[in-house]
Design an enzyme around this catalytic site. Structure first.
Site, short mmCIF file in Angstrom:
data_model
loop_
_atom_site.label_atom_id
_atom_site.label_comp_id
_atom_site.label_asym_id
_atom_site.label_seq_id
_atom_site.Cartn_x
_atom_site.Cartn_y
_atom_site.Cartn_z
CG LEU C 106 -1.87 -1.32 1.39
CD1 LEU C 106 -2.76 -0.91 2.52
CD2 LEU C 106 -2.62 -1.49 -0.11
N GLY C 151 1.12 -5.66 1.15
CA GLY C 151 0.28 -5.86 0.06
C GLY C 151 0.67 -6.39 -1.30
CG ASN C 175 6.49 -6.56 5.83
OD1 ASN C 175 5.62 -6.39 5.04
ND2 ASN C 175 7.29 -5.72 5.84
CD GLU C 176 0.52 -6.35 6.13
OE1 GLU C 176 1.33 -7.30 6.45
OE2 GLU C 176 0.04 -6.14 4.88
#
Lengths: 300, 300, 300
Positions: C106, C151, C175-176
């Site tokens: 994103l 994303g 990996n957010e």
């Protein structure tokens, strides 16, 4: 004092057994002088129940390929129900009496040139076979001694344990998609319960047939043995499973499988309707009739 | 500019931490001159909280086998709650102070010769222990330094990560079925979340206990280390987990576990009723009392 | 006569194809004298559709890192829809035209200094991209020729099959969490469908990025090939998938994915609200604006 230690001492492994029989000798080499053995056979299936062991062997014997016809399915469900209600039987080994084939799956002749009522009856029998097998209180072991596509694979993955012959010519899988057909949702659910979501998605989209060794890797089968040892291996595994108290094992099995069984029961009628409206399509019937005529010509 | 790059620069790994403490030194070798360390101990559990690291070690110390008695369970839940509410604690390592055993599971003495009210209270305490552990906002790591059957295995698989001693004598698994007992549905759900549907089905039906190496293969534990290094390995893993921002980790954990927690909460009362009606059966109580008397005679 | 044998003879693999085109040559080396090729390009994505093969290649070309901006996402969804409605297209290969990166996920610029309406519009576009990709009737293959975090990873795991370059510098994963951000529930669901519950839980809690070889082991990708062969391998795999009758494959795919798609659609609006209320927080906006100013200074 922990539960485990007490229960071992107090209850013993057989204390809560729901069925009367106890594990013991196995059906691998019953001969004269061994435990009494009851046989009941019909046109498509031979059942050998060794009473001492409490284990029945169901041998599918409908050449050339153990197709699941309406007759076959009906006999299968009746035989299994009989064993289910027999307190002398605690486990079933499912195998084939026809060389090189476990079962080739649904019989196409049941889908061709018949009435909508017939198709509905046939599909209900397919459902019934799966319901009886997947929810069986007995230990069910598939001794896969031949090819095992489509409906044959469904039978195998509905058992508690699968032993397959280590023959590179045999394969197993839900290959319906390759043939332009779609496996119904409860075939899919049973597969997901066996090999997980991702492997099932790829498997169904591509209609994959796995070699015995790939089937072991992906988990469709639990064990490979040389072809001549499949039945013995099944009997040995059965004795391990029968060492577990029936009641606790049955409740555990039901706890794992009930949501999948309930889901099918909830949608059973719409699943039949889906099948009937698919198979009664003019285009499908036309193809089937062409094929049936070709078949007759070959035989003629 | 993608989220990843920005967030690394702007937020930093600690920016959204819900707890005050930050990762740092670890509880492996705290000695004089190190960060302050708080201890609180009760009869069954010793808690060592190293404040600098934000990590607590909960040591189960109820010989001979860390049975989960009502007292034990109550102390366990209180200790965990205390740490949960302590902003100085971000992670918990669960281990045993008793040689060769992690925990042998539920204490059979709580199920024998007591009132229905007592059984209900006991079962609620078992549920509470699991609820507290499975939904903990802290990082929970099981340092499995001994045998780990039944309820001991449940504790382990309810943690975020499992490190087991590479000792061939130790095993782990939900072996209830072998003893004629059935693991409740939330034991089953926790196991499915750890090793999947098929492995759980086989595991529960057979009451399988896995050797350390088999447990690693099937995924019940995440890592094997030599026995003397279990705690150090847990501390090292803890520091990796604590490098993750608490808030994001907690929400992610909750997202994965909430459906399983909710399912248990929905059926909590009926689960208690099930247990009480099982354990109050005359046949079960008779077996238990016989056993208790034998126990007394041995000790006498 | 079993279904398999009949269907092979009667229906043939193409009999129930929903789309007009048939598989044939592949887009790997289309040059002069080959099948006609249609191109449509916009600012962010280049689409090459080789009509003979019925296969399109979507090349993401938004340097430096193929960030998923509102424009990018809108173009992506429109391009995919166009192909979806094109009876001459049966499969899509998704890849990157930017060296070393598949997509970084994103675009942070869409989350900073804009109105709540803008954030909502952006998030809806993210959802739309996933919905279109995950439910596509076409065969979708990710040719992962570069880094693939967040994303980017979502796009990859939403395809039917993933081939990744064997480059030790490339990684893939959700990996957010490492960045203090939480992957939304439908990212999580898609990951669970790919690698299962346990691996997803650990993966999301730690925000793990996997090397190509670890990604293969855990099942995030299906195949590794040398970097220069990624597109050829994707084309070869595509031809295998296109050998399956479209209709049966599409129904099977939908059967596997519909519950996940429905779940997102049910919660779509609340998911947007969650995102907007997160991103409009003063603390988050402050961090983002600081970062944007730094960015401008660097460029200035």
């Amino acid at each position: 004092m922990a539960v485990a230690r007490l229960a071992r001492l107090v209850l013993g492994p057989g204390a809560v057994r729901g069925r009367g029989a106890v594990a013991g000798s196995l059906p691998r080499c019953a001969g004269p002088g061994r435990a009494p053995r009851r046989l009941f056979s019909n046109r498509n299936i031979l059942v050998e129940l060794e009473e001492g062991a409490g284990v029945a062997v169901m041998k599918m014997k409908s050449p050339p390929v153990n197709s699941l016809s309406l007759d076959f399915l009906t006999e299968f469900s009746i035989s299994l129900e009989k064993l289910e209600n027999d307190r002398g039987c605690r486990g079933v080994i499912l195998t084939s009496a026809v060389p090189k084939i476990f079962s080739a799956g649904l019989d196409i002749k049941e889908m061709c040139g018949k009435s909508a009522e017939h198709y509905a009856e046939f599909w209900r029998a397919v459902q019934e076979m799966w319901l009886k097998l997947y929810k069986s209180n007995m230990v069910t072991i598939a001794a896969i001694n031949g090819n095992c596509p489509a409906g044959g694979c469904l039978m195998a993955v509905s058992c508690d344990y699968r032993i397959m012959a280590e023959n590179p010519k045999y394969s197993i899988g839900l290959n319906e998609t390759q043939l332009g057909i779609v496996a119904p949702f409860w075939f899919k659910d049973t597969m997901v319960n066996t090999i997980g979501h991702r492997a099932t998605e790829r498997s169904l989209q591509l209609g994959l047939l796995y070699s015995a060794s790939d089937a072991l890797k992906i988990g469709i089968v639990d064990e490979l043995v040389p072809e001549e040892k499949v039945l013995n291996a099944a009997a040995a595994t059965m004795s391990q499973w029968l060492a577990i108290p029936d009641y606790a094992r049955q409740i555990s099995k039901s706890m794992m499988r009930k949501p999948t069984l309930d889901r099918m029961l909830t949608h059973r009628e719409s699943d039949i309707q889906n099948f009937v409206s698919f198979v009664t399509k003019d285009s499908i019937q036309k193809s089937l009739q062409t094929y049936m005529e070709r078949l007759k010509q070959r035989k003629g």
